[in-house]
Design a protein around this motif. Structure first.
Motif, PDB file in Angstrom:
ATOM      1  N   VAL A  63     -11.089   3.610  -4.794  1.00  0.00           N
ATOM      2  CA  VAL A  63     -10.568   3.661  -6.167  1.00  0.00           C
ATOM      3  C   VAL A  63      -9.389   4.624  -6.261  1.00  0.00           C
ATOM      4  N   ASP A  64      -9.371   5.627  -5.416  1.00  0.00           N
ATOM      5  CA  ASP A  64      -8.310   6.630  -5.453  1.00  0.00           C
ATOM      6  C   ASP A  64      -7.082   6.242  -4.630  1.00  0.00           C
ATOM      7  N   ALA A  65      -7.169   5.159  -3.893  1.00  0.00           N
ATOM      8  CA  ALA A  65      -6.040   4.728  -3.060  1.00  0.00           C
ATOM      9  C   ALA A  65      -4.953   4.111  -3.935  1.00  0.00           C
ATOM     10  N   ASP A  66      -3.717   4.227  -3.502  1.00  0.00           N
ATOM     11  CA  ASP A  66      -2.605   3.631  -4.248  1.00  0.00           C
ATOM     12  C   ASP A  66      -2.683   2.109  -4.206  1.00  0.00           C
ATOM     13  N   GLU A  67      -2.199   1.483  -5.261  1.00  0.00           N
ATOM     14  CA  GLU A  67      -2.319   0.036  -5.408  1.00  0.00           C
ATOM     15  C   GLU A  67      -1.602  -0.733  -4.304  1.00  0.00           C
ATOM     16  N   GLU A  68      -0.559  -0.160  -3.735  1.00  0.00           N
ATOM     17  CA  GLU A  68       0.246  -0.872  -2.743  1.00  0.00           C
ATOM     18  C   GLU A  68      -0.287  -0.748  -1.318  1.00  0.00           C
ATOM     19  N   CYS A  69      -1.426  -0.080  -1.122  1.00  0.00           N
ATOM     20  CA  CYS A  69      -1.937   0.115   0.235  1.00  0.00           C
ATOM     21  C   CYS A  69      -2.170  -1.201   0.975  1.00  0.00           C
ATOM     22  N   PHE A  70      -2.427  -2.273   0.238  1.00  0.00           N
ATOM     23  CA  PHE A  70      -2.707  -3.541   0.908  1.00  0.00           C
ATOM     24  C   PHE A  70      -1.498  -4.089   1.669  1.00  0.00           C
ATOM     25  N   VAL A  71      -0.302  -3.611   1.378  1.00  0.00           N
ATOM     26  CA  VAL A  71       0.859  -4.134   2.105  1.00  0.00           C
ATOM     27  C   VAL A  71       0.890  -3.636   3.541  1.00  0.00           C
ATOM     28  N   ILE A  72       0.126  -2.582   3.858  1.00  0.00           N
ATOM     29  CA  ILE A  72       0.043  -2.118   5.247  1.00  0.00           C
ATOM     30  C   ILE A  72      -1.359  -2.308   5.823  1.00  0.00           C
ATOM     31  N   ASN A  73      -2.191  -3.048   5.108  1.00  0.00           N
ATOM     32  CA  ASN A  73      -3.521  -3.410   5.605  1.00  0.00           C
ATOM     33  C   ASN A  73      -3.916  -4.703   4.924  1.00  0.00           C
ATOM     34  N   GLU A  74      -3.674  -5.811   5.586  1.00  0.00           N
ATOM     35  CA  GLU A  74      -3.879  -7.112   4.951  1.00  0.00           C
ATOM     36  C   GLU A  74      -5.349  -7.386   4.641  1.00  0.00           C
ATOM     37  N   LYS A  75      -6.264  -6.621   5.220  1.00  0.00           N
ATOM     38  CA  LYS A  75      -7.692  -6.869   5.007  1.00  0.00           C
ATOM     39  C   LYS A  75      -8.192  -6.326   3.664  1.00  0.00           C
ATOM     40  N   LEU A  76      -7.429  -5.472   3.017  1.00  0.00           N
ATOM     41  CA  LEU A  76      -7.904  -4.832   1.793  1.00  0.00           C
ATOM     42  C   LEU A  76      -8.147  -5.811   0.654  1.00  0.00           C
ATOM     43  N   LEU A  77      -7.390  -6.896   0.596  1.00  0.00           N
ATOM     44  CA  LEU A  77      -7.529  -7.847  -0.502  1.00  0.00           C
ATOM     45  C   LEU A  77      -8.584  -8.905  -0.237  1.00  0.00           C
TER      46      LEU A  77
END
Length: 280
Positions: A63-77
């Motif tokens: 929840v504390d991670a920045d919203e754009e973190c998924f652009v450097i980890n495709e598994k997050l979404l």
């Protein structure tokens, strides 16, 4: 932007405004596998969001991670690759920044049928910046005829939906050597961070040999090249970085971005799998 050779220990630090000013008028190309892709994505995201993202390397609470973190980890979404290509392309767009993705990955991954070339165009009060990523897994790069440099940037946005660019005609197919000589001048590149591909295929000897290609290229073109190394896999953390990347032994010398030694001692929990570390 006067980037430093590997033997200089001084690192220049810029704020966001400094990045925009430094990169204005530059066309910077990244060529390599997924770990080079995420270096490119990290920079593109920083330019848009005006912050270095804080992900699992900073917080253990998603929840504390920045919203754009998924652009450097495709598994997050928890999405398939087609949706990740689309969402990551949108995430890198803003009023100042446009983003194109000539991308496709089949349901069953095979390198020969997987494409990912990305193009970012950013306009600021200092001038225009172009960032480009070209996929290279096995020392083979392919360029779609309806994307730059074979088609105008403005028309390429209508060429195909990110993740659905399988119906294509490649105007160029070649190894890294051919890409330097044929594609970088067409892209009006000013700087290029290059990698031969998956490191288990291209070890110290191949890297050393390629520095001579880089030397010959820079004598011909006013394009500054940097050999970009891989972060170590989790199996190799805390082993001597010289086992995997050693610029002092290069035949012809080269400017490098040595991510191997930079990340040799990072915590294991900064990795989201065996190969990918969040800081790069």
């Amino acid at each position: 932007m006067d980037l430093l050779p590997f033997w200089n220990p001084i690192i220049k630090h810029y704020n966001h405004n400094g990045y925009d000013k430094c990169l204005a008028g530059k066309n910077v190309v990244f060529i390599g596998d997924s770990r080079v892709r995420y270096q490119f994505m990290n920079l593109a995201a920083y330019l848009k969001y005006e912050r270095f993202m804080k992900c699992a390397d900073v917080t253990i609470n998603p929840v504390d991670a920045d919203e754009e973190c998924f652009v450097i980890n495709e598994k997050l979404l928890n999405q398939n690759w087609t949706l990740w290509y689309q969402e990551s392309t949108k995430a890198l767009q803003s009023d100042q920044q446009s983003s194109l993705c000539d991308c496709y990955r089949p349901p069953k991954f095979t390198p020969i049928r997987t494409y990912e070339n990305r193009f970012i165009k950013r306009s600021t009060r200092y001038g225009e910046t172009n960032l480009i990523y070209l996929q290279n897994f096995q020392n083979k790069i392919r360029m779609n005829q309806v994307f730059p440099p074979y088609a105008p940037y403005s028309s390429s946005s209508q060429s195909c939906i990110p993740g659905q660019c399988s119906d294509r005609i490649n105007a160029f197919e070649g190894d890294l050597n051919a890409t330097l000589w044929n594609i970088l001048p067409m892209l009006n590149a000013t700087h290029a961070f290059i990698n031969l591909g998956w490191e288990y295929l291209y070890g110290l000897d191949q890297q050393s040999d390629f520095t001579c290609v880089m030397r010959d290229f820079e004598r011909r073109f006013n394009i500054k090249l940097f050999l970009i190394s891989h972060p170590p896999t989790t199996n190799h953390l805390r082993l001597p970085s010289e086992m995997f990347f050693d610029p002092k032994k290069f035949k012809c010398g080269a400017n490098v971005l040595d991510r191997t030694s930079m990340t040799q001692a990072v915590p294991r929990n900064w990795y989201w799998d065996n190969q990918h570390v969040l800081v790069f």
